[in-house]
Motif scaffolding. Structure first.
Motif, PDB file in Angstrom:
ATOM      1  N   GLU A 215      -0.598  -1.795  -9.840  1.00  0.00           N
ATOM      2  CA  GLU A 215      -1.554  -2.045  -8.752  1.00  0.00           C
ATOM      3  C   GLU A 215      -1.135  -1.330  -7.471  1.00  0.00           C
ATOM      4  O   GLU A 215      -1.964  -0.789  -6.745  1.00  0.00           O
ATOM      5  CB  GLU A 215      -1.733  -3.548  -8.485  1.00  0.00           C
TER       6      GLU A 215
ATOM      7  N   ASN B 107     -11.336  -0.127  -2.793  1.00  0.00           N
ATOM      8  CA  ASN B 107     -10.203  -0.425  -3.668  1.00  0.00           C
ATOM      9  C   ASN B 107     -10.370  -1.742  -4.414  1.00  0.00           C
ATOM     10  O   ASN B 107     -10.044  -1.838  -5.588  1.00  0.00           O
ATOM     11  CB  ASN B 107      -8.915  -0.523  -2.844  1.00  0.00           C
ATOM     12  N   ASP B 108     -10.856  -2.738  -3.703  1.00  0.00           N
ATOM     13  CA  ASP B 108     -10.884  -4.074  -4.293  1.00  0.00           C
ATOM     14  C   ASP B 108     -11.820  -4.165  -5.489  1.00  0.00           C
ATOM     15  O   ASP B 108     -11.439  -4.659  -6.548  1.00  0.00           O
ATOM     16  CB  ASP B 108     -11.271  -5.119  -3.237  1.00  0.00           C
ATOM     17  N   SER B 109     -13.052  -3.678  -5.308  1.00  0.00           N
ATOM     18  CA  SER B 109     -13.970  -3.810  -6.444  1.00  0.00           C
ATOM     19  C   SER B 109     -13.567  -2.851  -7.562  1.00  0.00           C
ATOM     20  O   SER B 109     -13.745  -3.158  -8.735  1.00  0.00           O
ATOM     21  CB  SER B 109     -15.411  -3.593  -6.008  1.00  0.00           C
TER      22      SER B 109
ATOM     23  N   PHE C  88      -2.060   2.214  -7.866  1.00  0.00           N
ATOM     24  CA  PHE C  88      -3.510   2.314  -7.742  1.00  0.00           C
ATOM     25  C   PHE C  88      -3.938   2.280  -6.275  1.00  0.00           C
ATOM     26  O   PHE C  88      -4.705   3.106  -5.815  1.00  0.00           O
ATOM     27  CB  PHE C  88      -4.177   1.165  -8.516  1.00  0.00           C
ATOM     28  N   ARG C  89      -3.407   1.300  -5.545  1.00  0.00           N
ATOM     29  CA  ARG C  89      -3.831   1.143  -4.152  1.00  0.00           C
ATOM     30  C   ARG C  89      -3.399   2.313  -3.283  1.00  0.00           C
ATOM     31  O   ARG C  89      -4.015   2.645  -2.295  1.00  0.00           O
ATOM     32  CB  ARG C  89      -3.319  -0.178  -3.583  1.00  0.00           C
TER      33      ARG C  89
ATOM     34  N   GLN D 204     -11.659   5.641 -12.036  1.00  0.00           N
ATOM     35  CA  GLN D 204     -11.431   4.372 -12.728  1.00  0.00           C
ATOM     36  C   GLN D 204     -11.095   4.582 -14.196  1.00  0.00           C
ATOM     37  O   GLN D 204     -10.192   3.949 -14.731  1.00  0.00           O
ATOM     38  CB  GLN D 204     -12.662   3.466 -12.592  1.00  0.00           C
TER      39      GLN D 204
ATOM     40  N   ILE E   2       0.088 -13.115  -5.576  1.00  0.00           N
ATOM     41  CA  ILE E   2       1.465 -12.641  -5.562  1.00  0.00           C
ATOM     42  C   ILE E   2       2.025 -12.825  -4.158  1.00  0.00           C
ATOM     43  O   ILE E   2       1.605 -12.137  -3.227  1.00  0.00           O
ATOM     44  CB  ILE E   2       1.547 -11.156  -5.965  1.00  0.00           C
TER      45      ILE E   2
ATOM     46  N   ILE F 171      -5.927  -9.465  -9.607  1.00  0.00           N
ATOM     47  CA  ILE F 171      -4.696  -9.577  -8.850  1.00  0.00           C
ATOM     48  C   ILE F 171      -5.099  -9.635  -7.389  1.00  0.00           C
ATOM     49  O   ILE F 171      -5.836  -8.794  -6.917  1.00  0.00           O
ATOM     50  CB  ILE F 171      -3.787  -8.365  -9.086  1.00  0.00           C
ATOM     51  N   MET F 172      -4.627 -10.625  -6.712  1.00  0.00           N
ATOM     52  CA  MET F 172      -5.080 -10.801  -5.347  1.00  0.00           C
ATOM     53  C   MET F 172      -4.306  -9.920  -4.393  1.00  0.00           C
ATOM     54  O   MET F 172      -3.103  -9.973  -4.330  1.00  0.00           O
ATOM     55  CB  MET F 172      -4.883 -12.245  -4.905  1.00  0.00           C
ATOM     56  N   GLY F 173      -4.999  -9.124  -3.657  1.00  0.00           N
ATOM     57  CA  GLY F 173      -4.355  -8.398  -2.579  1.00  0.00           C
ATOM     58  C   GLY F 173      -5.059  -8.847  -1.336  1.00  0.00           C
ATOM     59  O   GLY F 173      -4.494  -9.375  -0.410  1.00  0.00           O
ATOM     60  N   LYS F 174      -6.367  -8.662  -1.351  1.00  0.00           N
ATOM     61  CA  LYS F 174      -7.193  -9.173  -0.269  1.00  0.00           C
ATOM     62  C   LYS F 174      -8.152 -10.174  -0.898  1.00  0.00           C
ATOM     63  O   LYS F 174      -7.864 -10.789  -1.899  1.00  0.00           O
ATOM     64  CB  LYS F 174      -7.946  -8.017   0.379  1.00  0.00           C
TER      65      LYS F 174
ATOM     66  N   ASN G 236      -5.857   5.505  -5.029  1.00  0.00           N
ATOM     67  CA  ASN G 236      -7.254   5.428  -5.433  1.00  0.00           C
ATOM     68  C   ASN G 236      -8.205   6.221  -4.532  1.00  0.00           C
ATOM     69  O   ASN G 236      -8.957   7.065  -5.003  1.00  0.00           O
ATOM     70  CB  ASN G 236      -7.693   3.966  -5.515  1.00  0.00           C
ATOM     71  N   VAL G 237      -8.132   5.959  -3.217  1.00  0.00           N
ATOM     72  CA  VAL G 237      -9.087   6.602  -2.311  1.00  0.00           C
ATOM     73  C   VAL G 237      -8.915   8.122  -2.306  1.00  0.00           C
ATOM     74  O   VAL G 237      -9.892   8.874  -2.368  1.00  0.00           O
ATOM     75  CB  VAL G 237      -8.942   6.027  -0.881  1.00  0.00           C
TER      76      VAL G 237
ATOM     77  N   TRP H 216     -10.536  -2.142  -8.332  1.00  0.00           N
ATOM     78  CA  TRP H 216      -9.412  -2.769  -9.033  1.00  0.00           C
ATOM     79  C   TRP H 216      -9.904  -3.824 -10.019  1.00  0.00           C
ATOM     80  O   TRP H 216      -9.369  -3.978 -11.108  1.00  0.00           O
ATOM     81  CB  TRP H 216      -8.417  -3.360  -8.039  1.00  0.00           C
TER      82      TRP H 216
ATOM     83  N   GLN I 127     -15.870   7.906  -8.373  1.00  0.00           N
ATOM     84  CA  GLN I 127     -15.172   6.640  -8.615  1.00  0.00           C
ATOM     85  C   GLN I 127     -15.077   6.323 -10.104  1.00  0.00           C
ATOM     86  O   GLN I 127     -14.077   5.806 -10.570  1.00  0.00           O
ATOM     87  CB  GLN I 127     -15.881   5.502  -7.874  1.00  0.00           C
TER      88      GLN I 127
ATOM     89  N   GLN J 273       2.205  -5.226 -11.377  1.00  0.00           N
ATOM     90  CA  GLN J 273       2.274  -5.144  -9.922  1.00  0.00           C
ATOM     91  C   GLN J 273       2.533  -3.703  -9.484  1.00  0.00           C
ATOM     92  O   GLN J 273       1.951  -3.222  -8.521  1.00  0.00           O
ATOM     93  CB  GLN J 273       3.406  -6.030  -9.422  1.00  0.00           C
TER      94      GLN J 273
ATOM     95  N   LYS K 259     -10.592 -11.274  -3.124  1.00  0.00           N
ATOM     96  CA  LYS K 259     -11.349 -10.926  -4.308  1.00  0.00           C
ATOM     97  C   LYS K 259     -10.986 -11.898  -5.397  1.00  0.00           C
ATOM     98  O   LYS K 259      -9.888 -12.371  -5.471  1.00  0.00           O
ATOM     99  CB  LYS K 259     -11.078  -9.491  -4.751  1.00  0.00           C
TER     100      LYS K 259
END
Lengths: 192, 348
Positions: free
Chosen positions: A18, B58-60, A21-22, A47, B302, B81-84, A25-26, B62, A43, A15, B86
């Motif tokens: 993640e 971000n989603d794809s 990452f979030r 990655q 989560i 892992i679910m955020g939005k 990432n951008v 991840w 990208q 977690q 996916k």
């Protein structure tokens, strides 16, 4: 100061990974893109970095900033990739010239590593409407100057001038902001 | 300033050949010029990353990363892992179960709150759907009881041995005592331990009984058969319908994630997904189309709200749903929310 998030990632907390990452990432993709001028390749680089970071999470040192660390790695990976680029376009010739074997650009000082998203969004909003429209069409929609000129019934010269104005205005706004941060850091240091 | 303009034209892809030659020689001339180029480039990328919505997803990304890094699963399939919205859907061979099973869990749930009864020396702790309960036993073992489960022990507990019974799911952290084995009796399985940590999943309305060992050694016997030694990181699965027993290596975190309020699915059939959501969120489901039971899901939620969970299921699979929130019935009792799930016409 210990980086709590880094600690959790080191211990295998998915977690936390993640979240990290979030958060970055951008910005890391944009950062890689400045060397590669190709968002897909950017990208890929980012990655790869994240996968390696997770695989080697035990090596993470929570005493050091993980953010600086990942920006540094993305810079190295991007420059390596730029170096290996076989197809010599007149464009990547310029990127190679600026970035390969040039040690004066540190990832740490990158605007993208400074988390100014909110300020950027604000600065873009503050652009005069005409200027902003042109900037958006070019930057977001990827239209050519010619297409923008045709769409808005203006001359290419005007598009060019407005684009220049937009970037100049962003630069000024953000420079002020960066300077302000620096001043507040310095004054804090003086007080305590 | 003239060069700023040139740089911007370069980024915008508008530079002419002759201008490019100018730019090149300008860059060669002075490291400071390259620094200016870099600053403009940063600004260009920064503005792009903010305004160019969708350029970096971000989603794809991840999904690729969690797959590449083998996150969350004990096999290399990507777990999302679910955020939005996916997801990963796997369509498996159809195993259709009767819908009737949904209601049966309520049979041994008696009151609104978790309840500790003392009658004939028996202590029983029951959790309702949507709640969990932490139990400290007299031998200082710790039990975390998941939703919709019942745990019981009697006054002989900790005299010569430590016998407990479980229906449902619980995580055991057993204090070490080789003289007094800790025995968990399930409907179809018996787990014996001296001091260790493990998770047990044994609902009367599920086709599987699972015991997953996080640490130490346990002995598991299925339906009174010979005890089998299970090591840390292993799981014993008993399939009720076929009578098959499987011992496999797993990542125990996958099976204990419910402790951290996560809902984890791993090639999980749709009806089990719904039952587990039902237990966690205290809702009932009604499925109008049996074809949906062919779906399996691999995903982790989560701390999402039930609305978000349903929305995600809808995003990734051909379903529609409607949530009927608590309604008062004619007898003034409040019913738990009901979610009616149907099949969406268009394919995803």
């Amino acid at each position: 100061m210990k980086d709590q998030l880094a600690m959790r990632i080191k211990l295998g907390d998915e977690q936390a990974f993640e979240l990290f990452f979030r958060k970055y990432n951008v910005r890391l993709c944009a950062f890689a893109n400045k060397f590669l001028a190709n968002s897909e390749e950017a990208q890929e680089v980012v990655q790869d970095m994240f996968v390696k970071l997770w695989d080697n999470r035990e090596e993470i040192d929570p005493e050091n900033s993980m953010k600086s660390y990942v920006f540094k790695i993305v810079q190295n990976l991007s420059i390596n990739r730029l170096r290996r680029k076989k197809v010599e376009s007149r464009y990547n010739e310029i990127y190679k010239m600026v970035y390969i074997d040039n040690h004066e650009f540190s990832a740490h000082e990158s605007l993208l590593a400074r988390e100014l998203e909110a300020q950027i969004v604000n600065s873009i909003k503050k652009l005069p409407p005409e200027c902003r429209k042109i900037f958006d069409l070019s930057r977001s929609e990827g239209l050519k100057y010619r297409e923008i000129a045709d769409t808005l019934h203006i001359s290419i010269k005007t598009v060019e001038a407005q684009m220049s104005k937009a970037l100049r205005s962003l630069r000024t706004e953000l420079t002020d902001y960066i300077t302000l941060i620096m001043i507040s850091i310095i004054s804090n240091t003086l007080w305590f | 300033m003239e060069y700023h303009n040139l740089i911007i034209k370069f980024f915008a892809g508008e530079i002419s050949d002759s201008e490019l030659v100018h730019l090149k020689s300008w860059l060669e001339k002075d490291p400071e010029n390259r620094r200016i180029f870099d600053a403009e480039n940063e600004l260009w990328q920064e503005a792009g990353s903010q305004s160019n919505i969708g350029a970096y997803d971000n989603d794809s990304a991840w999904i690729n990363i969690s797959g590449g890094a083998g996150l969350g699963a004990d096999n290399p399939k990507p777990v999302v892992i679910m955020g939005k919205a996916k997801f990963r859907i796997l369509v498996a061979a159809a195993t259709i179960f009767a819908l009737v099973t949904f209601g049966s869990v309520t049979l041994w749930l008696t009151s609104e709150k978790s309840l500790r009864q003392l009658s004939g020396g028996i202590t029983r702790i029951t959790t309702n759907e949507g709640e969990k309960s932490r139990i400290s036993l007299p031998d200082s073992s710790q039990i975390l009881l998941n939703a919709g489960s019942t745990f019981q022990y009697d006054r002989k507990f900790n005299l010569s041995d430590r016998m407990v019974k479980l229906m449902g799911e619980a995580y055991f952290d057993i204090s070490t005592n080789p003289q007094k084995p800790f025995v968990v009796e399930l409907d179809k399985m018996t787990v014996t331990a001296t001091g260790t940590r493990f998770n047990v999943f044994s609902f009367s309305n599920e086709n599987r009984v699972e015991t997953t060992l996080e640490e130490g050694i346990i002995h598991v016997s299925v339906k009174g058969g010979e005890p089998v030694e299970v090591k840390a990181g292993q799981q014993v699965v008993y399939f009720v319908k076929s009578g098959e027993v499987l011992i496999r290596d797993v990542n125990p975190d996958t099976y204990t994630s419910w402790k951290e309020n996560m809902l984890r699915f791993h090639d999980t059939p749709f009806e089990e997904v719904l039952r587990r959501i039902g237990r966690k969120y205290n809702v009932t489901f009604e499925v109008s189309n049996r074809e949906l039971f062919d779906l399996t899901y691999t995903a982790t939620f989560i701390d999402e709200s039930i609305e978000d969970v349903m929305q995600m299921l809808k995003t990734v699979s051909p379903i529609t749903y409607r949530i009927y929130y608590r309604t008062s019935a004619s007898d003034k009792q409040y019913r738990k929310p009901k979610i009616v799930v149907g099949k969406r016409k268009s394919n995803i």
